[in-house]
Design an enzyme around this catalytic site. Structure first.
Site, PDB file in Angstrom:
ATOM      1  CB  ILE A 163       2.998   4.908   4.497  1.00  0.00           C
ATOM      2  CG1 ILE A 163       4.479   6.261   4.619  1.00  0.00           C
ATOM      3  CG2 ILE A 163       2.245   5.099   3.024  1.00  0.00           C
ATOM      4  CD1 ILE A 163       5.593   5.548   3.495  1.00  0.00           C
TER       5      ILE A 163
ATOM      6  CG  HIS B  30      -2.570  -5.594   5.388  1.00  0.00           C
ATOM      7  ND1 HIS B  30      -1.897  -6.249   4.806  1.00  0.00           N
ATOM      8  CD2 HIS B  30      -3.850  -4.306   5.794  1.00  0.00           C
ATOM      9  CE1 HIS B  30      -2.399  -5.660   4.142  1.00  0.00           C
ATOM     10  NE2 HIS B  30      -3.364  -4.168   4.079  1.00  0.00           N
TER      11      HIS B  30
ATOM     12  CG  HIS C 287      -6.360  -1.199   7.385  1.00  0.00           C
ATOM     13  ND1 HIS C 287      -5.360   0.060   6.688  1.00  0.00           N
ATOM     14  CD2 HIS C 287      -6.560  -2.361   6.593  1.00  0.00           C
ATOM     15  CE1 HIS C 287      -5.151  -0.398   5.110  1.00  0.00           C
ATOM     16  NE2 HIS C 287      -5.761  -1.717   5.214  1.00  0.00           N
TER      17      HIS C 287
HETATM   18  P1  5GP Z   1      -4.040  -2.894   1.762  1.00  0.00           P
HETATM   19  O1  5GP Z   1      -4.578  -1.738   0.873  1.00  0.00           O
HETATM   20  O2  5GP Z   1      -3.705  -4.126   0.987  1.00  0.00           O
HETATM   21  O3  5GP Z   1      -5.064  -3.030   2.462  1.00  0.00           O
HETATM   22  O4  5GP Z   1      -3.423  -1.940   2.777  1.00  0.00           O
HETATM   23  C1  5GP Z   1      -2.107  -1.761   2.764  1.00  0.00           C
HETATM   24  C2  5GP Z   1      -1.817  -0.474   3.752  1.00  0.00           C
HETATM   25  O5  5GP Z   1      -0.664   0.057   3.519  1.00  0.00           O
HETATM   26  C3  5GP Z   1      -1.866   1.187   2.834  1.00  0.00           C
HETATM   27  O6  5GP Z   1      -2.837   1.648   3.281  1.00  0.00           O
HETATM   28  C4  5GP Z   1      -0.952   1.509   2.345  1.00  0.00           C
HETATM   29  O7  5GP Z   1      -0.789   2.941   3.194  1.00  0.00           O
HETATM   30  C5  5GP Z   1      -0.071   1.000   4.129  1.00  0.00           C
HETATM   31  N1  5GP Z   1       0.913   0.613   3.044  1.00  0.00           N
HETATM   32  C6  5GP Z   1       1.862   0.529   1.923  1.00  0.00           C
HETATM   33  N2  5GP Z   1       3.472   0.611   1.885  1.00  0.00           N
HETATM   34  C7  5GP Z   1       3.620   0.744   3.300  1.00  0.00           C
HETATM   35  C8  5GP Z   1       4.988   1.300   3.774  1.00  0.00           C
HETATM   36  O8  5GP Z   1       5.998   1.898   3.471  1.00  0.00           O
HETATM   37  N3  5GP Z   1       4.962   2.243   5.019  1.00  0.00           N
HETATM   38  C9  5GP Z   1       3.310   2.242   5.589  1.00  0.00           C
HETATM   39  N4  5GP Z   1       3.976   1.901   7.340  1.00  0.00           N
HETATM   40  N5  5GP Z   1       2.689   1.709   5.206  1.00  0.00           N
HETATM   41  C10 5GP Z   1       1.862   1.731   4.268  1.00  0.00           C
END
Ligand code: 5GP
Ligand code: ZN
Length: 112
Positions: free
Chosen positions: A31, A98, A100
């Site tokens: 997102i 997850h 990336h």
């Molecule tokens: P982290 O910060 O845990 O490594 O990655 C989480 C990712 O999830 C972030 O890059 C954030 O932008 C993405 N993200 C968070 N909420 C949502 C959502 O509701 N939809 C989508 N498509 N991505 C999300």
């Protein structure tokens, strides 16, 4: 897990822009993209992070990497980065495993 954002996205309860799906995993565009192409690949089953990977769930992690190899080829990506943040200090904000996948710009090393 009932209160997990990515479990809800994988289950279709919360909408997302799908890249790929099969029985074991789901891929969707981030997102808040940090590169021209930025999508996430997640297991459908809840795993909190890489720190919770063990012999029982390692097959789905291996499967995710075959999906990353296949989907990036289909998207025509020849250079990309796969990142997984583990814990808050490393930048993890969603506690469902997850990976990336980032591509489409120069990516610096070491990462910040
Ligand atoms: P982290 O910060 O845990 O490594 O990655 C989480 C990712 O999830 C972030 O890059 C954030 O932008 C993405 N993200 C968070 N909420 C949502 C959502 O509701 N939809 C989508 N498509 N991505 C999300
Ligand atoms: Zn979850």
């Amino acid at each position: 897990m009932s209160d997990c954002l990515f479990c809800k996205i994988a289950g279709g309860e919360i909408p997302s822009n799908k890249v790929y799906e099969d029985d074991l995993c789901y891929a969707f565009y981030d997102i808040d993209p940090q590169a021209p192409t930025h999508f996430l690949v997640i297991p459908k089953a809840h795993i909190p992070s890489v720190a919770a990977v063990d012999a029982s769930n390692a097959p789905v992690v291996a499967h995710i990497f075959t999906v990353i190899a296949k989907v990036t080829k289909e998207l025509g990506l020849t250079s990309y980065r796969v990142v997984s943040n583990i814990g808050e200090q490393a930048g993890q904000s969603v506690f469902h495993l997850h990976f990336h996948v980032l591509a489409g710009r120069d990516l610096t090393w070491p990462p910040g």
